[in-house]
Scaffold this motif. Structure first.
Motif, PDB file in Angstrom:
ATOM      1  N   ALA A 307       0.838  -1.203   0.000  1.00 35.22           N
ATOM      2  CA  ALA A 307       0.000   0.000   0.000  1.00 35.22           C
ATOM      3  C   ALA A 307       0.874   1.255   0.000  1.00 35.22           C
ATOM      4  O   ALA A 307       0.604   2.222  -0.730  1.00 35.22           O
ATOM      5  CB  ALA A 307      -0.916   0.006   1.221  1.00 35.22           C
ATOM      6  N   GLU A 308       1.926   1.239   0.799  1.00 32.21           N
ATOM      7  CA  GLU A 308       2.816   2.405   0.849  1.00 32.21           C
ATOM      8  C   GLU A 308       3.485   2.629  -0.514  1.00 32.21           C
ATOM      9  O   GLU A 308       3.661   3.775  -0.949  1.00 32.21           O
ATOM     10  CB  GLU A 308       3.883   2.202   1.938  1.00 32.21           C
ATOM     11  N   ILE A 309       3.834   1.537  -1.178  1.00 36.09           N
ATOM     12  CA  ILE A 309       4.472   1.678  -2.495  1.00 36.09           C
ATOM     13  C   ILE A 309       3.473   2.233  -3.502  1.00 36.09           C
ATOM     14  O   ILE A 309       3.764   3.177  -4.242  1.00 36.09           O
ATOM     15  CB  ILE A 309       5.040   0.317  -2.964  1.00 36.09           C
ATOM     16  N   ARG A 310       2.275   1.677  -3.501  1.00 37.23           N
ATOM     17  CA  ARG A 310       1.231   2.143  -4.426  1.00 37.23           C
ATOM     18  C   ARG A 310       0.956   3.633  -4.179  1.00 37.23           C
ATOM     19  O   ARG A 310       0.901   4.432  -5.101  1.00 37.23           O
ATOM     20  CB  ARG A 310      -0.034   1.300  -4.209  1.00 37.23           C
ATOM     21  N   ASN A 311       0.819   3.987  -2.914  1.00 40.54           N
ATOM     22  CA  ASN A 311       0.524   5.383  -2.577  1.00 40.54           C
ATOM     23  C   ASN A 311       1.684   6.313  -2.922  1.00 40.54           C
ATOM     24  O   ASN A 311       1.485   7.428  -3.401  1.00 40.54           O
ATOM     25  CB  ASN A 311       0.194   5.495  -1.086  1.00 40.54           C
ATOM     26  N   THR A 312       2.901   5.834  -2.678  1.00 40.22           N
ATOM     27  CA  THR A 312       4.064   6.661  -2.996  1.00 40.22           C
ATOM     28  C   THR A 312       4.133   6.913  -4.501  1.00 40.22           C
ATOM     29  O   THR A 312       4.476   8.015  -4.946  1.00 40.22           O
ATOM     30  CB  THR A 312       5.359   5.975  -2.486  1.00 40.22           C
ATOM     31  N   ARG A 313       3.783   5.892  -5.283  1.00 34.22           N
ATOM     32  CA  ARG A 313       3.756   6.092  -6.740  1.00 34.22           C
ATOM     33  C   ARG A 313       2.769   7.210  -7.106  1.00 34.22           C
ATOM     34  O   ARG A 313       3.055   8.045  -7.960  1.00 34.22           O
ATOM     35  CB  ARG A 313       3.333   4.804  -7.457  1.00 34.22           C
ATOM     36  N   HIS A 314       1.594   7.187  -6.475  1.00 34.96           N
ATOM     37  CA  HIS A 314       0.614   8.255  -6.734  1.00 34.96           C
ATOM     38  C   HIS A 314       1.214   9.620  -6.402  1.00 34.96           C
ATOM     39  O   HIS A 314       1.059  10.578  -7.141  1.00 34.96           O
ATOM     40  CB  HIS A 314      -0.651   8.061  -5.887  1.00 34.96           C
ATOM     41  N   ALA A 315       1.858   9.695  -5.252  1.00 27.70           N
ATOM     42  CA  ALA A 315       2.456  10.975  -4.829  1.00 27.70           C
ATOM     43  C   ALA A 315       3.451  11.457  -5.876  1.00 27.70           C
ATOM     44  O   ALA A 315       3.495  12.651  -6.209  1.00 27.70           O
ATOM     45  CB  ALA A 315       3.123  10.815  -3.468  1.00 27.70           C
ATOM     46  N   HIS A 316       4.232  10.520  -6.418  1.00 31.14           N
ATOM     47  CA  HIS A 316       5.245  10.914  -7.395  1.00 31.14           C
ATOM     48  C   HIS A 316       4.615  11.390  -8.706  1.00 31.14           C
ATOM     49  O   HIS A 316       5.175  12.259  -9.365  1.00 31.14           O
ATOM     50  CB  HIS A 316       6.246   9.778  -7.642  1.00 31.14           C
ATOM     51  N   VAL A 317       3.498  10.821  -9.075  1.00 36.63           N
ATOM     52  CA  VAL A 317       2.834  11.301 -10.296  1.00 36.63           C
ATOM     53  C   VAL A 317       2.336  12.729 -10.071  1.00 36.63           C
ATOM     54  O   VAL A 317       2.553  13.620 -10.904  1.00 36.63           O
ATOM     55  CB  VAL A 317       1.683  10.351 -10.708  1.00 36.63           C
ATOM     56  N   LYS A 318       1.698  12.969  -8.950  1.00 44.49           N
ATOM     57  CA  LYS A 318       1.238  14.335  -8.635  1.00 44.49           C
ATOM     58  C   LYS A 318       2.414  15.302  -8.604  1.00 44.49           C
ATOM     59  O   LYS A 318       2.334  16.435  -9.094  1.00 44.49           O
ATOM     60  CB  LYS A 318       0.521  14.345  -7.273  1.00 44.49           C
ATOM     61  N   ASP A 319       3.513  14.822  -8.013  1.00 45.84           N
ATOM     62  CA  ASP A 319       4.688  15.665  -7.894  1.00 45.84           C
ATOM     63  C   ASP A 319       5.288  15.964  -9.265  1.00 45.84           C
ATOM     64  O   ASP A 319       5.745  17.090  -9.529  1.00 45.84           O
ATOM     65  CB  ASP A 319       5.721  14.931  -7.026  1.00 45.84           C
ATOM     66  N   GLY A 320       5.276  14.953 -10.137  1.00 43.93           N
ATOM     67  CA  GLY A 320       5.798  15.139 -11.490  1.00 43.93           C
ATOM     68  C   GLY A 320       4.967  16.149 -12.265  1.00 43.93           C
ATOM     69  O   GLY A 320       5.505  16.989 -12.993  1.00 43.93           O
ATOM     70  N   VAL A 321       3.657  16.094 -12.078  1.00 42.95           N
ATOM     71  CA  VAL A 321       2.767  17.056 -12.745  1.00 42.95           C
ATOM     72  C   VAL A 321       3.119  18.482 -12.290  1.00 42.95           C
ATOM     73  O   VAL A 321       3.259  19.400 -13.111  1.00 42.95           O
ATOM     74  CB  VAL A 321       1.291  16.711 -12.456  1.00 42.95           C
TER      75      VAL A 321
END
Lengths: 600, 600
Positions: A307-321
């Motif tokens: 779950a932490e990995i999945r969520n961290t991936r989401h955070a990185h996409v938002k951050d990349g945007v």
């Protein structure tokens, strides 16, 4: 306002009054937090007005500030005009602070420090070394606190909050069970959690006590029957109270841990003396047995769950945007509208704030133009704030804490024409970053084994970046965490050299820093994942979590091998595929161009 | 002749007689020599008939032999048909020998071994671990010695000889002075030299006690006034006697050190408990203080002086000439005349013997054809001796000890057409070897930081070579020496991880080993030298000492980057320039072709 020199003279007077020959002012708080602390604990800053990491040692005829390579340039500038001597750590001929304390304390003399902010481990070591000189340690007085009294900031008071299971993937009950299993394995009756992060992770609670780090000033004790949580009670909201009731957590006053420690008799206590302050530690009766090792939570929180990995991936996409919007704004507006380091940084903050679940920056943004970027942990102030022109590099190292996870990214952006030399350095930094990214290694490998991949291309031209290549990253916790890292040298001197385990996140951030001239760094976050398992063992490799173009305007392909160019193109293709659904119009067009394929 | 199983049953009977539950048979001698020993000490070989490195543990219902990845294939073959279980060290689920000893010894039981060949360090550790079980250690009986009595080889008896200053570059007086300075710095009154190499280096004396290693079974003690040399006196020639008189060295009987150790009172004694056998060590009164660290000579002998470097270069040129003659003979005659692993090896021995000042091979030659080469430390026997055909690879790992210095080189030679896969593996091994050779690093770097450069290209295709990449090389001493090396993993488990210093020689020998199928290794020796010194510190790099072509018939350039190809061409140009003055006719022509430039 007293000047730095006045404050040092006042301290010397207090030292004479107390019979202290040498006074030590460390960088830490009462949890020995290795990096950031609440303002209340910034004694070294109060005394020196230098904000970077470091410590001070003061005698009647010497005042020195020790800091490491990341801060040399900044400290030189901050200490100008003061009586404080800059001690460049790990440079030839510069003694380590601990060795210097021992050396400076005279026979039959007295070394002083505030025992709340020095570890039990260091204190034991110092006592042993000073015994030979028949010198004593005075640790009951916070002399800087006496000088600081009126202006000193209060301890943090904001309410704590629960981080729901959908973000952490585990309930406190599950985490407490894992911790107790580890305690059982070690034969420990009691586990004392002294770092700020451990109680947060264990109980899925966060706070807002330190700028840019969502932790809280609490201690905790775990036994096989109970969990005690030591905190200023007025900070516990009804929601947190309910949460603690559900998971059978007993709340006690922040200062109450000392009394509870005194009660322990004939127990086996697991406690890390490096993060245990000397005063609290001294309350434990010597009849108990101590297991002096890192808490098991250090390893648990480093290995992110699904779950932490999945969520961290989401955070990185938002951050990349957010980063792409920022880079587009920067590259298209530089030279057309007024721009400074601070205005650029504010613009980036604004873009990040658009991201769902954004809490705060994960550390103070470094927005550094040209020579300012040579200071590894530069923070633009009103005084230093440089005007940005359409030439040279802007280095932006920033990150966000989201409820989903924590990010950390650096991009160095070409704002106009570059010299051949600038392109060469940029490209060799990139080459190292790419080489570490494609590392493929057997289980048992540590960061110490891999550092050369990133650093090698710069060492090849007789340049070093004088800091580690990478650090672990917490999940909605500190942006720098152990027990792993990517560093070189003798690992005995290196606390962050754990074996790389699946689920560990580590930064990959080589750089070039030429004092007063330029700073270049390119940083992606990497996730350690399993590869093939065969006769030889379990192979591992990295997956890149960061999605953001690397400035192709600064790349000179003559310094890259074919394998580097292929990898860069594949990365940019990935960046475009991942971020394009969230962008449109001019920004999307810009991203398409920024992630174009390159050839020799 | 008794069978292996019979000997184990006899040992079990002795164990029952003595009340020993678990018996440990290590690989070492009374100096804890880590690798090669005189035949007298080969108890493990006597019991198992396995010649590789390893140890045995025997109980009433278990007999196990522990060995590492280099020997798995060989041990599988050697142990076939015996009751001995092969314990593959460092493989998942395989306990370490020390842990197994502790685990297998029952409560109130007894662990036995010959205390002459187990270190004081291991014995202390075992005692501590067994205390919890109330078990004891029986270390006064050499049970294998009892079984072996009649056939056991004698202790070495050959005369010793002086290695003149023109080879070593320093007199014993100069070396003793350096050692005493180091002792003074540590506050040591007495230094006990327990390894075989240390007294040889200190006094410029050599012997012929161990096959392929010019050392002698002696101990030595250095004080600030005297040097004591413990040796079987009949081995001291007049020349050595005169030499010792000049440098004030007192000769005592080999067994006499024990008595001298007993006399030490209230001294600070520098002694490495890892190379000090438990029985001798036990003679030291506990009233003395022990500095339990590697002897200072370990570091001294690792850093070659100017004369040793110059001489070692000469040795390598002679060695390269022998290798080229051998390679020419091999490549032009294979398939035309009968050839076996052993006949090829004998031919190489003959070419080396032509070299001026040649003493002996520096280790047993590995001449291994096809699948035999998968055994890392294979030694062709009459039984295994393979016939060589004009196809596949012959791996030849060999070296010479000359009065000038010690060499170690591996070449894998294509004897005919190769498969695509064979070329791929050969080229990736070469790629790793080249990458490590061009390493450029700051002072403070250890082999642990560099290993990935050589190993990476193989890890990238999920293959590991299951051994270190490189070892230190002695000067007219052991071909394998510390304190440095090139290895990966957690350095805590790694004794050979000293910082790389100028003057250190290290081997560079990645490989691919596919059991029963093939073995490929390419090995050059590297000398650590100073590069630029600047703001960042002292940079270092390697200079290649080995001059010998790498078989271009086995190279597939698709696996190399441009940088690799340039480097290979430059190396071959150097090989031709260096060796051609010593060659003529057909061999010279062959060398010219073998060192030709290649392109993609």
């Amino acid at each position: 306002m007293r000047t730095v020199n006045e404050k040092i003279e006042q301290l010397r007077t207090l030292m004479r009054d107390k019979g202290i020959d040498v006074y030590y002012i460390p960088n830490e708080d009462d949890h020995l937090s290795p990096e950031y602390t609440a303002d209340y604990f910034k004694c070294k800053y109060f005394m020196s007005e230098f904000e970077g990491a470091g410590c001070m040692i003061i005698t009647q005829d010497f005042a020195g500030l020790w800091t490491d390579g990341r801060y040399f340039t900044q400290a030189e500038s901050d200490l100008k005009g003061t009586c404080i001597e800059l001690m460049r750590m790990r440079q030839p001929g510069v003694p380590a602070p601990m060795a210097f304390l021992v050396e400076q304390t005279p026979e039959n003399g007295c070394l002083g420090f505030d025992g709340h902010v020095v570890s039990a481990a260091d204190t034991v070591m110092l006592k042993k070394a000073l015994k030979k000189k028949n010198a004593k340690i005075h640790l009951d007085d916070d002399l800087v606190g006496i000088l600081w009294e009126k202006e000193r900031p209060a301890m943090p008071e904001e309410p704590l909050y629960v981080l729901p299971k959908k973000y952490t993937g585990e309930t406190p009950a599950e985490r407490i069970r894992r911790v107790r299993e580890a305690m059982k394995k070690k034969g420990a009756d009691v586990l004392v959690l002294t770092t700020l992060e451990d109680p947060c992770w264990l109980l899925n609670v966060r706070g807002n006590d330190i700028e840019c780090t969502p932790v809280a000033y609490v201690f905790a004790i775990v036994t096989h029957r109970a969990v005690y949580y030591y905190v200023d009670k007025k900070r516990i909201t009804d929601a947190v109270k309910k949460h603690f009731k559900k998971y059978k957590v007993t709340v006690r006053p922040y200062q109450g841990m000392r009394k509870d420690l005194e009660k322990l008799q004939n127990k086996t206590i697991w406690a890390d003396m490096r993060s245990f302050n000397a005063i609290d530690y001294s309350r434990i009766s010597t009849e108990n047995q101590i297991i002096n090792e890192s808490s098991p939570i250090l390893a648990f929180r480093a290995c992110k769950n699904a779950a932490e990995i999945r969520n961290t991936r989401h955070a990185h996409v938002k951050d990349g945007v957010a980063m792409v919007k920022f880079l587009h704004w920067l590259k298209t507006n530089v030279g057309k509208i007024p721009m400074t380091e601070i205005s650029a940084q504010d613009r980036l903050y604004a873009f990040r704030e658009e991201g769902e679940g954004y809490i705060e920056p994960s550390f103070p943004t470094i927005s550094a133009y040209k020579g300012n970027a040579a200071m590894l942990h530069y923070s633009a102030s009103e005084k230093s704030n440089a005007v940005i022109h359409p030439e040279g590099f802007l280095l932006v190292d920033s990150g966000g804490t989201y409820f989903d996870g924590t990010t950390d990214i650096t991009r160095t952006i070409a704002l106009g024409p570059l010299s051949e030399e600038e392109k060469k350095y940029f490209t060799l930094v990139l080459k190292g970053m790419l080489a570490l990214t494609r590392a493929h290694f057997l289980y048992g490998t540590t960061g110490n084994n891999l550092d050369i991949l990133a650093r090698g291309p710069l060492w090849d031209i007789d340049i070093d970046y004088q800091c580690g290549t990478g650090h672990g990253v917490g999940h909605v916790l500190a942006v720098h965490e152990g027990p792993h890292g990517i560093r070189w040298g003798m690992p005995a001197n290196n606390r962050a050299n754990a074996v790389l385990e699946p689920g560990m996140i580590v930064s990959n951030e080589p750089g070039v820093y030429l004092p007063h001239k330029l700073g270049i760094r390119t940083e992606n976050e990497l996730l350690t994942v399993k590869g093939k398992k065969n006769f030889y063992g379990q192979f591992l490799h990295f997956e890149t979590l960061t999605y953001c173009p690397i400035d192709l305007d600064a790349v000179d392909t003559q310094y890259l091998e074919d394998v580097d160019i292929q990898q860069l193109n594949a990365y940019h293709e990935d960046v475009y595929k991942t971020l394009s659904p969230y962008l449109e119009g001019e920004v999307l067009e810009w991203l398409k161009e920024a992630t174009r394929r390159i050839t020799r």
